[in-house]
Motif scaffolding. Sequence first.
Motif, PDB file in Angstrom:
ATOM      1  N   ILE A  31     -16.496  42.095 -26.095  1.00  0.00           N
ATOM      2  CA  ILE A  31     -16.277  43.410 -25.501  1.00  0.00           C
ATOM      3  C   ILE A  31     -16.356  44.468 -26.594  1.00  0.00           C
ATOM      4  O   ILE A  31     -16.325  44.157 -27.789  1.00  0.00           O
ATOM      5  CB  ILE A  31     -14.931  43.474 -24.739  1.00  0.00           C
ATOM      6  N   ASP A  32     -16.438  45.733 -26.184  1.00  0.00           N
ATOM      7  CA  ASP A  32     -16.610  46.838 -27.127  1.00  0.00           C
ATOM      8  C   ASP A  32     -15.562  46.818 -28.238  1.00  0.00           C
ATOM      9  O   ASP A  32     -15.885  47.024 -29.407  1.00  0.00           O
ATOM     10  CB  ASP A  32     -16.555  48.184 -26.394  1.00  0.00           C
ATOM     11  N   LYS A  33     -14.312  46.578 -27.875  1.00  0.00           N
ATOM     12  CA  LYS A  33     -13.225  46.563 -28.856  1.00  0.00           C
ATOM     13  C   LYS A  33     -13.490  45.525 -29.941  1.00  0.00           C
ATOM     14  O   LYS A  33     -13.281  45.784 -31.132  1.00  0.00           O
ATOM     15  CB  LYS A  33     -11.911  46.265 -28.135  1.00  0.00           C
ATOM     16  N   ASP A  34     -13.952  44.344 -29.544  1.00  0.00           N
ATOM     17  CA  ASP A  34     -14.226  43.273 -30.502  1.00  0.00           C
ATOM     18  C   ASP A  34     -15.446  43.576 -31.372  1.00  0.00           C
ATOM     19  O   ASP A  34     -15.468  43.261 -32.563  1.00  0.00           O
ATOM     20  CB  ASP A  34     -14.408  41.943 -29.783  1.00  0.00           C
ATOM     21  N   ILE A  35     -16.456  44.172 -30.780  1.00  0.00           N
ATOM     22  CA  ILE A  35     -17.645  44.541 -31.552  1.00  0.00           C
ATOM     23  C   ILE A  35     -17.273  45.594 -32.591  1.00  0.00           C
ATOM     24  O   ILE A  35     -17.660  45.493 -33.755  1.00  0.00           O
ATOM     25  CB  ILE A  35     -18.782  45.035 -30.635  1.00  0.00           C
ATOM     26  N   ALA A  36     -16.497  46.595 -32.174  1.00  0.00           N
ATOM     27  CA  ALA A  36     -16.056  47.636 -33.113  1.00  0.00           C
ATOM     28  C   ALA A  36     -15.253  47.012 -34.251  1.00  0.00           C
ATOM     29  O   ALA A  36     -15.452  47.365 -35.425  1.00  0.00           O
ATOM     30  CB  ALA A  36     -15.223  48.689 -32.383  1.00  0.00           C
ATOM     31  N   GLY A  40     -16.010  46.951 -38.308  1.00  0.00           N
ATOM     32  CA  GLY A  40     -15.097  47.623 -39.221  1.00  0.00           C
ATOM     33  C   GLY A  40     -14.922  49.099 -38.924  1.00  0.00           C
ATOM     34  O   GLY A  40     -14.672  49.903 -39.823  1.00  0.00           O
ATOM     35  N   ILE A  41     -15.071  49.461 -37.630  1.00  0.00           N
ATOM     36  CA  ILE A  41     -14.903  50.861 -37.232  1.00  0.00           C
ATOM     37  C   ILE A  41     -13.879  50.943 -36.106  1.00  0.00           C
ATOM     38  O   ILE A  41     -13.600  49.959 -35.428  1.00  0.00           O
ATOM     39  CB  ILE A  41     -16.239  51.499 -36.776  1.00  0.00           C
ATOM     40  N   ASN A  42     -13.336  52.139 -35.917  1.00  0.00           N
ATOM     41  CA  ASN A  42     -12.413  52.370 -34.813  1.00  0.00           C
ATOM     42  C   ASN A  42     -13.161  52.365 -33.494  1.00  0.00           C
ATOM     43  O   ASN A  42     -14.352  52.706 -33.439  1.00  0.00           O
ATOM     44  CB  ASN A  42     -11.716  53.725 -34.964  1.00  0.00           C
ATOM     45  N   LEU A  43     -12.451  52.014 -32.438  1.00  0.00           N
ATOM     46  CA  LEU A  43     -13.074  52.006 -31.113  1.00  0.00           C
ATOM     47  C   LEU A  43     -13.563  53.402 -30.738  1.00  0.00           C
ATOM     48  O   LEU A  43     -14.614  53.547 -30.122  1.00  0.00           O
ATOM     49  CB  LEU A  43     -12.082  51.473 -30.069  1.00  0.00           C
ATOM     50  N   SER A  44     -12.831  54.440 -31.137  1.00  0.00           N
ATOM     51  CA  SER A  44     -13.262  55.813 -30.840  1.00  0.00           C
ATOM     52  C   SER A  44     -14.586  56.135 -31.534  1.00  0.00           C
ATOM     53  O   SER A  44     -15.449  56.807 -30.956  1.00  0.00           O
ATOM     54  CB  SER A  44     -12.189  56.818 -31.244  1.00  0.00           C
ATOM     55  N   THR A  45     -14.777  55.631 -32.744  1.00  0.00           N
ATOM     56  CA  THR A  45     -16.044  55.821 -33.458  1.00  0.00           C
ATOM     57  C   THR A  45     -17.158  55.070 -32.749  1.00  0.00           C
ATOM     58  O   THR A  45     -18.272  55.584 -32.576  1.00  0.00           O
ATOM     59  CB  THR A  45     -15.920  55.333 -34.917  1.00  0.00           C
ATOM     60  N   PHE A  46     -16.855  53.856 -32.297  1.00  0.00           N
ATOM     61  CA  PHE A  46     -17.819  53.052 -31.545  1.00  0.00           C
ATOM     62  C   PHE A  46     -18.311  53.837 -30.326  1.00  0.00           C
ATOM     63  O   PHE A  46     -19.515  53.940 -30.091  1.00  0.00           O
ATOM     64  CB  PHE A  46     -17.153  51.744 -31.108  1.00  0.00           C
ATOM     65  N   TYR A  47     -17.370  54.397 -29.561  1.00  0.00           N
ATOM     66  CA  TYR A  47     -17.745  55.156 -28.361  1.00  0.00           C
ATOM     67  C   TYR A  47     -18.513  56.429 -28.712  1.00  0.00           C
ATOM     68  O   TYR A  47     -19.451  56.808 -28.009  1.00  0.00           O
ATOM     69  CB  TYR A  47     -16.520  55.492 -27.523  1.00  0.00           C
ATOM     70  N   GLU A  48     -18.138  57.058 -29.802  1.00  0.00           N
ATOM     71  CA  GLU A  48     -18.857  58.253 -30.243  1.00  0.00           C
ATOM     72  C   GLU A  48     -20.307  57.908 -30.575  1.00  0.00           C
ATOM     73  O   GLU A  48     -21.240  58.597 -30.157  1.00  0.00           O
ATOM     74  CB  GLU A  48     -18.164  58.859 -31.463  1.00  0.00           C
ATOM     75  N   TRP A  49     -20.492  56.824 -31.329  1.00  0.00           N
ATOM     76  CA  TRP A  49     -21.850  56.396 -31.677  1.00  0.00           C
ATOM     77  C   TRP A  49     -22.629  56.004 -30.431  1.00  0.00           C
ATOM     78  O   TRP A  49     -23.804  56.321 -30.300  1.00  0.00           O
ATOM     79  CB  TRP A  49     -21.811  55.226 -32.649  1.00  0.00           C
ATOM     80  N   ARG A  50     -21.972  55.278 -29.507  1.00  0.00           N
ATOM     81  CA  ARG A  50     -22.653  54.845 -28.288  1.00  0.00           C
ATOM     82  C   ARG A  50     -23.113  56.052 -27.475  1.00  0.00           C
ATOM     83  O   ARG A  50     -24.201  56.044 -26.885  1.00  0.00           O
ATOM     84  CB  ARG A  50     -21.713  53.979 -27.453  1.00  0.00           C
ATOM     85  N   ASN A  51     -22.312  57.106 -27.443  1.00  0.00           N
ATOM     86  CA  ASN A  51     -22.639  58.295 -26.661  1.00  0.00           C
ATOM     87  C   ASN A  51     -23.646  59.207 -27.345  1.00  0.00           C
ATOM     88  O   ASN A  51     -24.325  59.977 -26.669  1.00  0.00           O
ATOM     89  CB  ASN A  51     -21.371  59.084 -26.338  1.00  0.00           C
ATOM     90  N   ASN A  52     -23.746  59.124 -28.673  1.00  0.00           N
ATOM     91  CA  ASN A  52     -24.582  60.074 -29.400  1.00  0.00           C
ATOM     92  C   ASN A  52     -25.853  59.502 -30.019  1.00  0.00           C
ATOM     93  O   ASN A  52     -26.711  60.267 -30.439  1.00  0.00           O
ATOM     94  CB  ASN A  52     -23.763  60.747 -30.511  1.00  0.00           C
ATOM     95  N   PHE A  53     -25.962  58.186 -30.094  1.00  0.00           N
ATOM     96  CA  PHE A  53     -27.126  57.580 -30.734  1.00  0.00           C
ATOM     97  C   PHE A  53     -27.817  56.625 -29.765  1.00  0.00           C
ATOM     98  O   PHE A  53     -27.302  55.556 -29.455  1.00  0.00           O
ATOM     99  CB  PHE A  53     -26.722  56.836 -32.015  1.00  0.00           C
TER     100      PHE A  53
END
Length: 84
Positions: A31-36, A40-53
């Motif tokens: 799941i997203d939390k485990d991938i993040a 080595g990144i925060n889940l919020s960073t993961f979602y930011e990258w997913r939404n912007n890249f």
Amino acid sequence: MATVGRKPKYEEWFTEEGLLRIQGWAMDGLIDKDIAHNMGINLSTFYEWRNNFTQFSDALKKSKEVADRKVESELFKKATGFFI
């Protein structure tokens, strides 16, 4: 201020090799939390990258579709009494 000589995290992950690792984790059903966490990144960073890249979100979407199809196939087999 960035540390001298150290690349930002996204540069590490937005390479062909980095995206392949992420895709592998998604295909394995993480799941997203485990991938993040693995990245080595925060889940919020993961979602930011997913939404912007786009390249990041596309890699995740395609890989998660593969995992979803595997689960659907196995559930169908169990529901219809398919035995190996």
